[in-house]
Design a protein around this motif. Structure first.
Motif, PDB file in Angstrom:
ATOM      1  N   VAL A  89      59.283  33.036  17.610  1.00 31.52           N
ATOM      2  CA  VAL A  89      59.342  33.200  16.157  1.00 31.52           C
ATOM      3  C   VAL A  89      60.556  34.072  15.847  1.00 31.52           C
ATOM      4  CG1 VAL A  89      58.192  34.181  14.138  1.00 31.52           C
ATOM      5  CG2 VAL A  89      56.847  32.968  15.844  1.00 31.52           C
ATOM      6  N   LEU A  90      61.341  33.667  14.852  1.00 33.69           N
ATOM      7  CA  LEU A  90      62.497  34.458  14.436  1.00 33.69           C
ATOM      8  C   LEU A  90      62.056  35.520  13.433  1.00 33.69           C
ATOM      9  CD1 LEU A  90      65.699  34.765  14.248  1.00 33.69           C
ATOM     10  CD2 LEU A  90      65.470  33.378  12.178  1.00 33.69           C
ATOM     11  N   ALA A  91      62.385  36.796  13.693  1.00 35.35           N
ATOM     12  CA  ALA A  91      62.094  37.881  12.744  1.00 35.35           C
ATOM     13  C   ALA A  91      63.354  38.208  11.959  1.00 35.35           C
ATOM     14  CB  ALA A  91      61.594  39.116  13.472  1.00 35.35           C
ATOM     15  N   VAL A  92      63.203  38.320  10.636  1.00 35.81           N
ATOM     16  CA  VAL A  92      64.338  38.645   9.763  1.00 35.81           C
ATOM     17  C   VAL A  92      64.017  39.953   9.031  1.00 35.81           C
ATOM     18  CG1 VAL A  92      65.856  37.846   7.915  1.00 35.81           C
ATOM     19  CG2 VAL A  92      64.746  36.170   9.422  1.00 35.81           C
ATOM     20  N   PRO A  93      64.522  41.110   9.512  1.00 36.01           N
ATOM     21  CA  PRO A  93      64.288  42.372   8.801  1.00 36.01           C
ATOM     22  C   PRO A  93      65.111  42.416   7.524  1.00 36.01           C
ATOM     23  CG  PRO A  93      65.759  42.737  10.652  1.00 36.01           C
ATOM     24  CD  PRO A  93      65.332  41.294  10.729  1.00 36.01           C
ATOM     25  N   LEU A  94      64.492  42.855   6.440  1.00 36.91           N
ATOM     26  CA  LEU A  94      65.163  42.849   5.137  1.00 36.91           C
ATOM     27  C   LEU A  94      65.346  44.241   4.545  1.00 36.91           C
ATOM     28  CD1 LEU A  94      63.380  39.653   3.937  1.00 36.91           C
ATOM     29  CD2 LEU A  94      65.841  39.895   4.128  1.00 36.91           C
ATOM     30  N   ASP A  95      65.012  45.271   5.307  1.00 36.54           N
ATOM     31  CA  ASP A  95      65.322  46.632   4.897  1.00 36.54           C
ATOM     32  C   ASP A  95      65.657  47.432   6.149  1.00 36.54           C
ATOM     33  OD1 ASP A  95      62.837  46.962   6.024  1.00 36.54           O
ATOM     34  OD2 ASP A  95      61.844  47.679   4.222  1.00 36.54           O
ATOM     35  N   ASP A  96      66.199  48.630   5.957  1.00 38.76           N
ATOM     36  CA  ASP A  96      66.671  49.414   7.097  1.00 38.76           C
ATOM     37  C   ASP A  96      65.547  49.813   8.034  1.00 38.76           C
ATOM     38  OD1 ASP A  96      69.225  49.226   6.124  1.00 38.76           O
ATOM     39  OD2 ASP A  96      69.231  51.207   5.174  1.00 38.76           O
ATOM     40  N   VAL A  97      64.417  50.250   7.486  1.00 36.01           N
ATOM     41  CA  VAL A  97      63.340  50.724   8.348  1.00 36.01           C
ATOM     42  C   VAL A  97      62.804  49.591   9.222  1.00 36.01           C
ATOM     43  CG1 VAL A  97      61.521  50.385   6.610  1.00 36.01           C
ATOM     44  CG2 VAL A  97      61.209  52.089   8.400  1.00 36.01           C
ATOM     45  N   SER A  98      62.760  48.378   8.693  1.00 35.23           N
ATOM     46  CA  SER A  98      62.316  47.231   9.498  1.00 35.23           C
ATOM     47  C   SER A  98      63.326  46.928  10.598  1.00 35.23           C
ATOM     48  CB  SER A  98      62.136  46.003   8.609  1.00 35.23           C
ATOM     49  OG  SER A  98      61.213  46.235   7.583  1.00 35.23           O
ATOM     50  N   GLY A 226      78.384  39.563   6.489  1.00 31.83           N
ATOM     51  CA  GLY A 226      78.801  38.837   7.677  1.00 31.83           C
ATOM     52  C   GLY A 226      77.691  38.677   8.674  1.00 31.83           C
ATOM     53  N   TYR A 227      77.951  37.803   9.657  1.00 29.30           N
ATOM     54  CA  TYR A 227      77.038  37.629  10.784  1.00 29.30           C
ATOM     55  C   TYR A 227      77.861  37.592  12.066  1.00 29.30           C
ATOM     56  CZ  TYR A 227      73.726  35.934  14.143  1.00 29.30           C
ATOM     57  OH  TYR A 227      72.929  35.846  15.268  1.00 29.30           O
ATOM     58  N   ALA A 228      77.564  38.519  12.982  1.00 28.83           N
ATOM     59  CA  ALA A 228      78.202  38.554  14.295  1.00 28.83           C
ATOM     60  C   ALA A 228      77.239  37.923  15.294  1.00 28.83           C
ATOM     61  CB  ALA A 228      78.519  39.992  14.697  1.00 28.83           C
ATOM     62  N   HIS A 277      78.952  45.263  16.912  1.00 28.52           N
ATOM     63  CA  HIS A 277      77.773  44.930  16.117  1.00 28.52           C
ATOM     64  C   HIS A 277      77.319  43.502  16.393  1.00 28.52           C
ATOM     65  CE1 HIS A 277      75.007  45.203  12.713  1.00 28.52           C
ATOM     66  NE2 HIS A 277      75.403  43.990  12.380  1.00 28.52           N
ATOM     67  N   ARG A 278      75.993  43.311  16.368  1.00 27.47           N
ATOM     68  CA  ARG A 278      75.382  41.996  16.469  1.00 27.47           C
ATOM     69  C   ARG A 278      74.434  41.805  15.290  1.00 27.47           C
ATOM     70  NH1 ARG A 278      78.639  42.372  19.912  1.00 27.47           N
ATOM     71  NH2 ARG A 278      78.570  41.683  22.093  1.00 27.47           N
ATOM     72  N   GLY A 279      74.404  40.586  14.752  1.00 30.02           N
ATOM     73  CA  GLY A 279      73.471  40.278  13.679  1.00 30.02           C
ATOM     74  C   GLY A 279      74.112  40.340  12.306  1.00 30.02           C
ATOM     75  N   LEU A 322      71.967  33.286  11.279  1.00 28.70           N
ATOM     76  CA  LEU A 322      71.088  34.008  12.199  1.00 28.70           C
ATOM     77  C   LEU A 322      70.135  33.047  12.903  1.00 28.70           C
ATOM     78  CD1 LEU A 322      69.771  36.742  13.215  1.00 28.70           C
ATOM     79  CD2 LEU A 322      68.331  36.606  11.172  1.00 28.70           C
ATOM     80  N   HIS A 323      69.505  32.158  12.132  1.00 28.44           N
ATOM     81  CA  HIS A 323      68.563  31.214  12.723  1.00 28.44           C
ATOM     82  C   HIS A 323      69.280  30.254  13.666  1.00 28.44           C
ATOM     83  CE1 HIS A 323      65.521  28.052  13.106  1.00 28.44           C
ATOM     84  NE2 HIS A 323      64.631  28.939  12.671  1.00 28.44           N
TER      85      HIS A 323
END
Length: 437
Positions: A89-98, A226-228, A277-279, A322-323
């Motif tokens: 399953v792909l997880a997509v964090p949408l805030d810094d704490v996640s 961006g996405y690395a 950086h990645r992501g 990302l996906h």
């Protein structure tokens, strides 16, 4: 655009309590329209984003933001979503704490939860605003003058040296307690305000930093999304101009436009390469008109709320990239759609009320294009309706709270006490005069 692996569902993760986070809805629509099953962990099942037709299941975030609880929840949900104990399953964090929590537990989630290869320490270098200032100094990247006071008086002295008004930021804003009234970024206009805010440091949970305020103005605020990929290449990246923000001049993007800016693009890509950086990332810049330098103001190691601005003609954006990357699909280069606009309806309305005369013209050589709206979409109307109801209730609560504060100020201290006849106050004891020497 290569075909997506629709066998791999996406799990959107947001631990903050902001029901008006339109980036969550943008991620659900982006992936859902590509045929990818989308599930969400958010603050409430009543969240407007949870009403999207593209969200197949909604799960309430843990009561505690402890990363161990989040990791256990994601592993359990992965089994429920796929029905297979080994399916990814792909997880997509949408805030810094996640993003930080998932990076902290990446090793134990590996094999089941797909995540970019990055550590918590790497993310803290940029997400912690005090450490970001150090990174910029180390790499020679323009950044506003920043001070880290160790006391209220020192904070006042530093603010005076930087020049009022001054920008105040909490170094780790994700630690701010809900309902405290503290904002991640505040513009302070007096030394009394500086001292008062510093005294709330124990409540905030992280250090207060003070920054020189670079004067705002039309055309000065830019951002890079961006996405690395897994090899560290920034295969998807674009620059945009912030046309309206809320709060005005120092807030989130209310209206943005995709526009070319070679200097911002060069600075952002150079920084990503230097950091390894990645992501996904979202960087904010402001032009200093006096020097002509673009200063990095913020680095968010996750999708920015307005990432859908950079959806190209083939539908590619950073979340889709990302996906594709983490499911071993090739990521094509982004095809620029200069002139494309993104409007966040609720915040744009507030910005328009604050500065109704502000107007922006398209960049030379670009045509005005239809805007994508953060909430309203013909194929997914329910979130906009839910947001409208919640927004009206939010504004009403704010208005009632303001009325109560005004009434409290005007109310006499003891309204039930009937004043009696005035009695003369005793004469004060005279203070001794200072003797001259």
């Amino acid at each position: 655009m290569p075909p997506f692996d629709t066998r791999v569902p996406a799990l959107l993760v947001r631990l903050d309590r902001n029901p008006f986070h339109h980036g969550t809805l943008g991620a659900a629509r982006s992936l859902g329209r590509a045929g990818i099953p989308v599930h969400a962990v958010v603050e409430s099942r009543d969240s407007p984003a949870a009403r999207s037709r593209y969200v197949r299941s909604v799960h309430v975030r843990p009561d505690s933001t402890a990363s161990t609880e989040l990791a256990a929840l994601l592993l359990r949900l992965a089994g429920e979503i796929t029905g297979d104990p080994s399916a990814p399953v792909l997880a997509v964090p949408l805030d810094d704490v996640s993003a930080l929590a998932l990076a902290r537990h990446r090793s134990e989630l590996a094999g089941r939860i797909l995540l970019p290869e990055r550590t918590e320490e790497q993310l803290l270098r940029v997400a912690d605003k005090a450490r970001l200032a150090g990174v910029c100094a180390e790499l020679g990247l323009p950044h506003p003058r920043t001070e880290l006071p160790a006391g209220a008086d020192e904070a006042a002295a530093m603010a005076w040296s930087l020049g009022l008004p001054v920008v105040a930021k909490w170094s780790r804003p994700w630690l701010l307690p809900a309902g405290s009234g503290l904002r991640s970024t505040t513009i302070l206009r007096s030394l009394a305000e500086v001292r008062e805010l510093y005294r709330r440091t124990p409540q905030a949970g992280s250090r207060l930093l003070l920054q020189e305020l670079l004067p705002p103005g039309p055309g000065l605020d830019w951002f890079f999304h961006g996405y690395a990929d897994s090899a560290g290449r920034c295969v998807v990246g674009a620059t945009g101009r912030k046309e309206r923000s809320w709060p005005d001049g120092a807030g989130l993007t209310a209206v943005g436009r995709w526009a070319p800016n070679p200097e911002v693009d060069r600075l952002a890509r150079g920084l990503l390469e230097a950091l390894g950086h990645r992501g996904v990332c979202d960087l904010d810049f402001r032009l200093d008109r006096d020097t002509g330098a673009y200063h990095l103001l913020d680095f968010n190691p996750r999708p920015g709320a307005q990432f859908r601005l950079f959806s190209d003609r083939q539908g590619l954006d950073v979340v889709r990239a990302l996906h594709l990357d983490l499911t071993d699909r090739p990521v094509p280069p982004l095809s620029p759609a200069y002139g494309r606009r993104f409007v966040v309806e609720n915040y744009a309305a507030l910005s328009l009320l604050a500065s109704p005369r502000r107007r922006y013209a398209p960049e030379p050589g670009t045509a005005r294009q239809p805007a994508e709206r953060a909430w309203c979409a013909a194929d997914d109307p329910a979130p906009a309706l839910a947001m409208g109801r919640a927004w009206c209730a939010h504004l009403l609560r704010r208005a009632l709270a303001a009325v109560r504060r005004r009434l409290a100020v005007r109310r006499p201290p003891h309204p039930a006490t009937v004043p009696g006849p005035a009695t003369p106050a005793p004469s004060p004891t005279p203070l001794p005069r200072p003797t001259r020497r």
